[in-house]
Enzyme design. Sequence first.
Site, PDB file in Angstrom:
ATOM      1  N   LYS A   1      -4.740   6.120  21.004  1.00 30.76           N
ATOM      2  CA  LYS A   1      -3.749   5.993  21.840  1.00 30.76           C
ATOM      3  C   LYS A   1      -2.127   7.204  21.761  1.00 30.76           C
ATOM      4  CE  LYS A   1      -4.119   1.812  20.095  1.00 30.76           C
ATOM      5  NZ  LYS A   1      -3.570   1.075  19.306  1.00 30.76           N
TER       6      LYS A   1
ATOM      7  N   THR B   1       8.716  -2.814  21.938  1.00 30.32           N
ATOM      8  CA  THR B   1       7.439  -2.315  22.079  1.00 30.32           C
ATOM      9  C   THR B   1       6.626  -3.023  20.802  1.00 30.32           C
ATOM     10  OG1 THR B   1       7.729  -0.501  20.752  1.00 30.32           O
ATOM     11  CG2 THR B   1       8.105  -0.606  23.172  1.00 30.32           C
TER      12      THR B   1
ATOM     13  N   GLY C   1       4.111  -4.872  18.947  1.00 36.73           N
ATOM     14  CA  GLY C   1       2.912  -5.956  18.672  1.00 36.73           C
ATOM     15  C   GLY C   1       2.053  -5.442  20.507  1.00 36.73           C
ATOM     16  N   THR C   2       2.608  -4.210  20.385  1.00 37.35           N
ATOM     17  CA  THR C   2       1.882  -3.865  22.106  1.00 37.35           C
ATOM     18  C   THR C   2       0.059  -3.519  21.535  1.00 37.35           C
ATOM     19  OG1 THR C   2       2.544  -1.308  21.551  1.00 37.35           O
ATOM     20  CG2 THR C   2       3.396  -2.640  23.114  1.00 37.35           C
ATOM     21  N   GLY C   3      -0.026  -2.892  20.055  1.00 33.49           N
ATOM     22  CA  GLY C   3      -1.035  -2.222  20.055  1.00 33.49           C
ATOM     23  C   GLY C   3      -2.267  -3.752  19.691  1.00 33.49           C
ATOM     24  N   CYS C   4      -1.737  -4.821  19.119  1.00 30.68           N
ATOM     25  CA  CYS C   4      -2.695  -5.772  18.644  1.00 30.68           C
ATOM     26  C   CYS C   4      -2.223  -6.197  20.059  1.00 30.68           C
ATOM     27  CB  CYS C   4      -1.521  -6.809  18.164  1.00 30.68           C
ATOM     28  SG  CYS C   4      -1.371  -6.938  16.455  1.00 30.68           S
TER      29      CYS C   4
END
Length: 269
Positions: free
Chosen positions: A173, A205, A207-210
């Site tokens: 990412k 933003t 928690g975007t990865g989770c």
Amino acid sequence: MKGRVLIVAGSDSGGGAGIQADIKAVTALGGYAATAVTALTAQDTQGVRAVHPVPLDFLRLQIRMSLEDIGADCIKTGMLADAATIDTVCDALAGCGIPLVADPVMVAKGGAPLLAPEAVETLKRRLMPLATILTPNLPEAEVLSGMRIPDFETMTHAAELLMTLGVPAVLLKGGHFEGPVLRDVLATEEGIEIFESPRIETRHTHGTGCTLASAIATGLAQGMALRDAVARGRAYVAAAIRAAPGFGRGHGPLDHGVTVDPARVAALG
């Protein structure tokens, strides 16, 4: 409801990331979420105040009971904290034959470390060979690959290098780069695909990865091809960022319920 996802990750007391974000994402995309909590965190949108690990025997029991009763069509791992936790999770999942989305959570949005430095080699040696896809951000990819990724041109090479560590697919990412366009690199045994989307300028933003990893896991659990699960996951996260409610004084949460139509639900009553 279609697709059972077992989430093995840490809890976020603020509700924006971790297990809480995972459950919301899976539910919003029509899947069923079960959990095995690896650690409790005391945090808000401004940072992590404390981390309380779950006893390893209890973690192992959570995984076993979930798999033996409800079962899972895909597994998603997030915060694993240390080498002992990684070993416990890998031992519990070994031989299960279930697709695994591994999000190598290392640092919280506010900068707090969520993976012990000495656990990186264990993650590479044990978890990555079990994974169907790895979803690192740029700082995580630099640690795992041992190389600097200063620009977009280097991302493709880094993603391919990570595949040599035993994982068949990598979604690297590019959100940490600046610029009006956000680019992610999906590397698989079939080749490279670049996903592009307009950058959304916002501080909300958390928690975007989770959320993205769980969205991908939901797609795989529902029988989607990997590429399609990634594309839908990215679209869902973008929509959830645009609809973010603006909560908190720091990095605020997304609107994970962006797919839910309250008027339609009310009409059912």
